[in-house]
Write an enzyme that holds these catalytic residues in place. Structure first.
Site, PDB file in Angstrom:
ATOM      1  N   ASN A  11     -55.988 -38.823  12.924  1.00 22.44           N
ATOM      2  CA  ASN A  11     -56.222 -37.511  13.524  1.00 22.44           C
ATOM      3  C   ASN A  11     -56.852 -36.602  12.471  1.00 22.44           C
ATOM      4  O   ASN A  11     -56.172 -36.136  11.566  1.00 22.44           O
ATOM      5  CB  ASN A  11     -54.890 -36.913  14.002  1.00 22.44           C
ATOM      6  CG  ASN A  11     -55.067 -35.501  14.533  1.00 22.44           C
ATOM      7  OD1 ASN A  11     -56.193 -35.091  14.862  1.00 22.44           O
ATOM      8  ND2 ASN A  11     -53.978 -34.759  14.631  1.00 22.44           N
ATOM      9  N   HIS A  96     -50.335 -32.464  20.972  1.00 24.79           N
ATOM     10  CA  HIS A  96     -50.058 -32.378  19.524  1.00 24.79           C
ATOM     11  C   HIS A  96     -49.322 -31.063  19.250  1.00 24.79           C
ATOM     12  O   HIS A  96     -49.593 -30.043  19.866  1.00 24.79           O
ATOM     13  CB  HIS A  96     -51.371 -32.431  18.736  1.00 24.79           C
ATOM     14  CG  HIS A  96     -51.146 -32.630  17.273  1.00 24.79           C
ATOM     15  ND1 HIS A  96     -50.771 -31.596  16.446  1.00 24.79           N
ATOM     16  CD2 HIS A  96     -51.208 -33.737  16.495  1.00 24.79           C
ATOM     17  CE1 HIS A  96     -50.623 -32.074  15.213  1.00 24.79           C
ATOM     18  NE2 HIS A  96     -50.890 -33.362  15.220  1.00 24.79           N
ATOM     19  N   GLY A 234     -53.319 -35.964   7.325  1.00 25.27           N
ATOM     20  CA  GLY A 234     -53.909 -35.755   5.997  1.00 25.27           C
ATOM     21  C   GLY A 234     -54.440 -37.024   5.337  1.00 25.27           C
ATOM     22  O   GLY A 234     -55.564 -37.033   4.804  1.00 25.27           O
TER      23      GLY A 234
END
Ligand code: PEP
Length: 249
Positions: A11, A96, A234
């Protein structure tokens, strides 16, 4: 027990221009050529078409990060399922926690979005997860059950196997604080129980963990019996790190 192909999704959130996305895909593909896992890249809307073209001929799938529940209409700034399907996008992240938190995404809207995605052959990656306050108050199961019951409320039991569920505790997203493997397992097993109680073929549903997954912690989390993969933020911005997580799956 039915086998569930491991599923690892990147993501990118609001990161990567088209040029940066192209560079990432070119660097990633040779590194994951031998994987047996399902690998999914979730770029921002503007880079979707580029990533779709770059991965053509590979098993890598492409997912959007959100979509509107209606097919068309006066919804300025929104993108619909047919628009994504036309690009050959195969999946879409729904619910999300950043969308729930910053953009007022509600469970009621998700109850409409999940069937809308399936109707256009987009695999929903439905995110659920508790806040730190809810975990401290020992309300994790209650929150997960409420989100799942509402968000999947528009589906027949046999449609649920077409959904990928991501358990993403809000306190672990982007914070560097990962759930312990035991916490991830416990929550993913609970999610599977809720799906089973809804009449779904729960043994077939892929349930992912997301929240500060890194190459260093991926193998232990992914070895848990009810954790079928990872949704990675990340660490998915770097092709080497993401490939290492794919390897761990
Ligand atoms: C996410 O965005 O879904 C996520 C899990 O982010 P991170 O890996 O950075 O915690």
């Amino acid at each position: 027990m039915p086998s569930r192909t491991p599923y690892v999704a990147a993501n990118w959130k609001m990161h990567k221009t088209v040029a940066e996305a192209a560079e990432f895909v070119d660097a990633l593909l040779p590194r994951i050529a031998a994987t047996q896992s399902d690998v999914v890249i979730c770029p921002g809307f503007t880079a979707l078409a580029e990533v779709v073209e770059r991965r053509r001929g590979t098993a890598v799938k492409v997912a959007a990060q959100n979509m509107h529940e209606e097919e068309w209409g006066a919804f300025t700034g929104e993108v619909s399922a047919p628009m994504l399907a036309e690009l050959d996008v195969e999946a879409v992240i729904l619910g999300h926690s950043e969308r729930r938190q910053y953009f007022n995404e509600t469970d009621e809207a998700l109850a409409r979005k999940v069937p809308a995605a399936l109707a256009h052959d987009l695999e929903p990656i439905l995110c659920v997860g508790e806040s730190e306050a809810a975990r401290d108050a020992e309300e994790t199961d209650e929150v997960l059950e409420r989100q799942l019951q509402t968000d999947l409320g528009g589906l027949e039991p046999d449609q649920i196997a077409g959904v990928v569920v991501a358990y993403e505790p809000i306190w672990a997203i982007g914070t560097g604080r990962t759930a312990t493997p035991e916490q991830a397992q416990e929550a993913c097993a609970f999610i599977r129980d809720v799906l089973r109680a809804r009449g779904a073929a729960a043994g077939e549903v892929r349930i992912l963990y997301g929240g500060s997954v890194k190459p260093a912690n991926a193998a232990e989390i992914l070895s848990q019996p009810d954790v079928d993969g990872a949704l990675v933020g990340g660490a998915a911005l770097d092709p080497g790190e993401f490939a290492a997580i794919v390897d761990a799956a």
